[in-house]
Design an enzyme around this catalytic site. Structure first.
Site, PDB file in Angstrom:
ATOM      1  N   ASN A  62     -11.099  -2.391  -5.314  1.00 42.18           N
ATOM      2  CA  ASN A  62     -10.301  -1.470  -6.137  1.00 42.18           C
ATOM      3  C   ASN A  62     -10.958  -1.152  -7.485  1.00 42.18           C
ATOM      4  O   ASN A  62     -10.549  -0.202  -8.163  1.00 42.18           O
ATOM      5  CB  ASN A  62      -8.876  -2.009  -6.362  1.00 42.18           C
ATOM      6  CG  ASN A  62      -8.001  -1.955  -5.122  1.00 42.18           C
ATOM      7  OD1 ASN A  62      -7.098  -2.780  -4.954  1.00 42.18           O
ATOM      8  ND2 ASN A  62      -8.224  -0.981  -4.229  1.00 42.18           N
TER       9      ASN A  62
ATOM     10  N   ASP B 100       0.838  -1.212   0.000  1.00 39.94           N
ATOM     11  CA  ASP B 100       0.000   0.000   0.000  1.00 39.94           C
ATOM     12  C   ASP B 100       0.870   1.259   0.000  1.00 39.94           C
ATOM     13  O   ASP B 100       1.979   1.260   0.526  1.00 39.94           O
ATOM     14  CB  ASP B 100      -0.905  -0.020   1.239  1.00 39.94           C
ATOM     15  CG  ASP B 100      -2.081   0.943   1.088  1.00 39.94           C
ATOM     16  OD1 ASP B 100      -2.362   1.401  -0.044  1.00 39.94           O
ATOM     17  OD2 ASP B 100      -2.724   1.238   2.116  1.00 39.94           O
TER      18      ASP B 100
HETATM   19  C1  IPE Z   1      -5.436  -2.687  -0.202  1.00 41.61           C
HETATM   20  O1  IPE Z   1      -5.071  -1.359  -0.370  1.00 41.61           O
HETATM   21  C2  IPE Z   1      -5.487  -3.385  -1.525  1.00 41.61           C
HETATM   22  C3  IPE Z   1      -4.194  -3.613  -2.167  1.00 41.61           C
HETATM   23  C4  IPE Z   1      -3.016  -3.320  -1.667  1.00 41.61           C
HETATM   24  C5  IPE Z   1      -4.249  -4.264  -3.441  1.00 41.61           C
HETATM   25  P1  IPE Z   1      -6.176  -0.214  -0.519  1.00 41.61           P
HETATM   26  O2  IPE Z   1      -5.418   1.071  -0.670  1.00 41.61           O
HETATM   27  O3  IPE Z   1      -7.109  -0.554  -1.607  1.00 41.61           O
HETATM   28  O4  IPE Z   1      -6.938  -0.291   0.866  1.00 41.61           O
HETATM   29  P2  IPE Z   1      -7.719   0.822   1.680  1.00 41.61           P
HETATM   30  O5  IPE Z   1      -8.657   1.487   0.733  1.00 41.61           O
HETATM   31  O6  IPE Z   1      -6.683   1.773   2.213  1.00 41.61           O
HETATM   32  O7  IPE Z   1      -8.386   0.071   2.783  1.00 41.61           O
HETATM   33  C1  IPE Z   2      -1.571   0.124  -3.370  1.00 36.62           C
HETATM   34  O1  IPE Z   2      -1.292   1.494  -3.403  1.00 36.62           O
HETATM   35  C2  IPE Z   2      -1.736  -0.468  -4.749  1.00 36.62           C
HETATM   36  C3  IPE Z   2      -3.103  -0.911  -5.068  1.00 36.62           C
HETATM   37  C4  IPE Z   2      -4.122  -0.884  -4.277  1.00 36.62           C
HETATM   38  C5  IPE Z   2      -3.303  -1.422  -6.413  1.00 36.62           C
HETATM   39  P1  IPE Z   2      -2.464   2.547  -3.458  1.00 36.62           P
HETATM   40  O2  IPE Z   2      -2.813   2.769  -4.889  1.00 36.62           O
HETATM   41  O3  IPE Z   2      -3.586   2.126  -2.591  1.00 36.62           O
HETATM   42  O4  IPE Z   2      -1.748   3.848  -2.890  1.00 36.62           O
HETATM   43  P2  IPE Z   2      -2.365   4.859  -1.848  1.00 36.62           P
HETATM   44  O5  IPE Z   2      -2.827   4.071  -0.666  1.00 36.62           O
HETATM   45  O6  IPE Z   2      -3.502   5.538  -2.536  1.00 36.62           O
HETATM   46  O7  IPE Z   2      -1.243   5.778  -1.527  1.00 36.62           O
HETATM   47 MG    MG Z   3      -4.015   2.403  -0.636  1.00 38.05          MG
END
Ligand code: IPE
Ligand code: IPE
Ligand code: MG
Length: 249
Positions: A77, A29
């Site tokens: 997502n 993340d």
């Molecule tokens: C969790 O991260 C999903 C992945 C790393 C693929 P998210 O960024 O989607 O989770 P939330 O929204 O912070 O809970």
């Molecule tokens: C995790 O990074 C990757 C996926 C969920 C695909 P994020 O895209 O959630 O990055 P932040 O949390 O918005 O910084």
């Molecule tokens: Mg994220």
């Protein structure tokens, strides 16, 4: 991952090789924030995140950790802007095509967990190809959670089990933890011992709800594109200091 890499090619001497986790799971993340901090579009963070995952996989092999599972895309997502979702699907497909030969040669067995039927057909074709071409590999079990949701996984297991009861294949009394686990997407691998989440969020975001029952959690403020071997080293040191009681005294 670049920092300290040359000195971390081998298991650091302060880690006990007999007490390493057998399975590490990661919630990768913070890609978007990493890019934003640099004034770049979010997708640049995802692109960089791929390199970090690649080195973590290599690191697990170098250090003797037999299974790695990475959360790449959750069932939630899909709610992101269409451009970002499209970019991610294309990225997954491109990376798989690019990395397959190396994974095959380096003895990586790749698997995917999640509702794969909802993915673009060209990505599904790359997934099928990479799974079948690495199926006999024994070096490391590398599982990628793509369109994965823990609740969805549990529901599909319930549906499968219910239909087996209905058809008389199994009895209700036979439903136990082992049977239930065997209907999860992750039936091929043991439960994670260690869960790492980057970017400081204190939640599991629908990841491996059943399987994480007794995992140790390591949460770091580091954003995924900055996650390095030395940070992984810190996570493993913290893990080896934990007293895993499993409910006992
Ligand atoms: C969790 O991260 C999903 C992945 C790393 C693929 P998210 O960024 O989607 O989770 P939330 O929204 O912070 O809970
Ligand atoms: C995790 O990074 C990757 C996926 C969920 C695909 P994020 O895209 O959630 O990055 P932040 O949390 O918005 O910084
Ligand atoms: Mg994220």
């Amino acid at each position: 991952m670049t920092a300290n890499q040359s000195t971390l090619d081998y298991l650091p001497t302060d880690l006990d090789s007999s007490r390493l986790p057998k399975h590490v799971a990661v919630i990768m993340d913070g890609n978007g924030r990493w890019a934003k901090n640099r004034g770049m579009p979010r997708i640049m963070g995802h692109r960089r995140g791929v390199d970090v995952l690649k080195d973590l996989l290599r690191c697990c092999q170098d250090w003797g950790i037999p299974a790695l599972t990475a959360y790449a895309f959750s069932t939630e997502n899909w709610g992101r802007p269409i451009e970002e979702v499209d970019f991610l699907m294309t990225l997954f497909e491109r990376v798989l095509r690019r990395e397959l030969e190396e994974m095959r040669q380096k003895d990586v067995q790749i698997k995917f967990v999640g509702n794969l039927s909802a993915l673009p057909s060209s990505l599904r074709a790359e997934i099928d190809r990479s799974v079948s071409l690495t199926a006999e590999n024994k070096g490391i079990r590398f599982t990628v959670a793509t369109n994965y949701g823990g609740r969805e996984e549990i529901l599909q297991a319930c549906r499968e089990i219910a239909s087996q009861v209905k058809s008389g294949k199994i009895q209700v009394e036979e439903i136990d933890e082992a049977l239930f686990s065997s209907h999860l997407y992750t039936a091929h691998v043991c439960d994670p011992d260690l869960l790492i989440r980057t970017s400081g969020e204190m939640r599991i975001s629908n990841f491996l709800l059943w399987q994480l029952a007794y995992a140790e959690f390591y949460i770091t403020q580091t954003l995924w594109p900055d996650f390095s071997r030395s940070e992984f080293h810190q996570a493993l040191l913290a893990y080896q200091k934990r007293d895993r009681r499993f409910g006992k005294v």
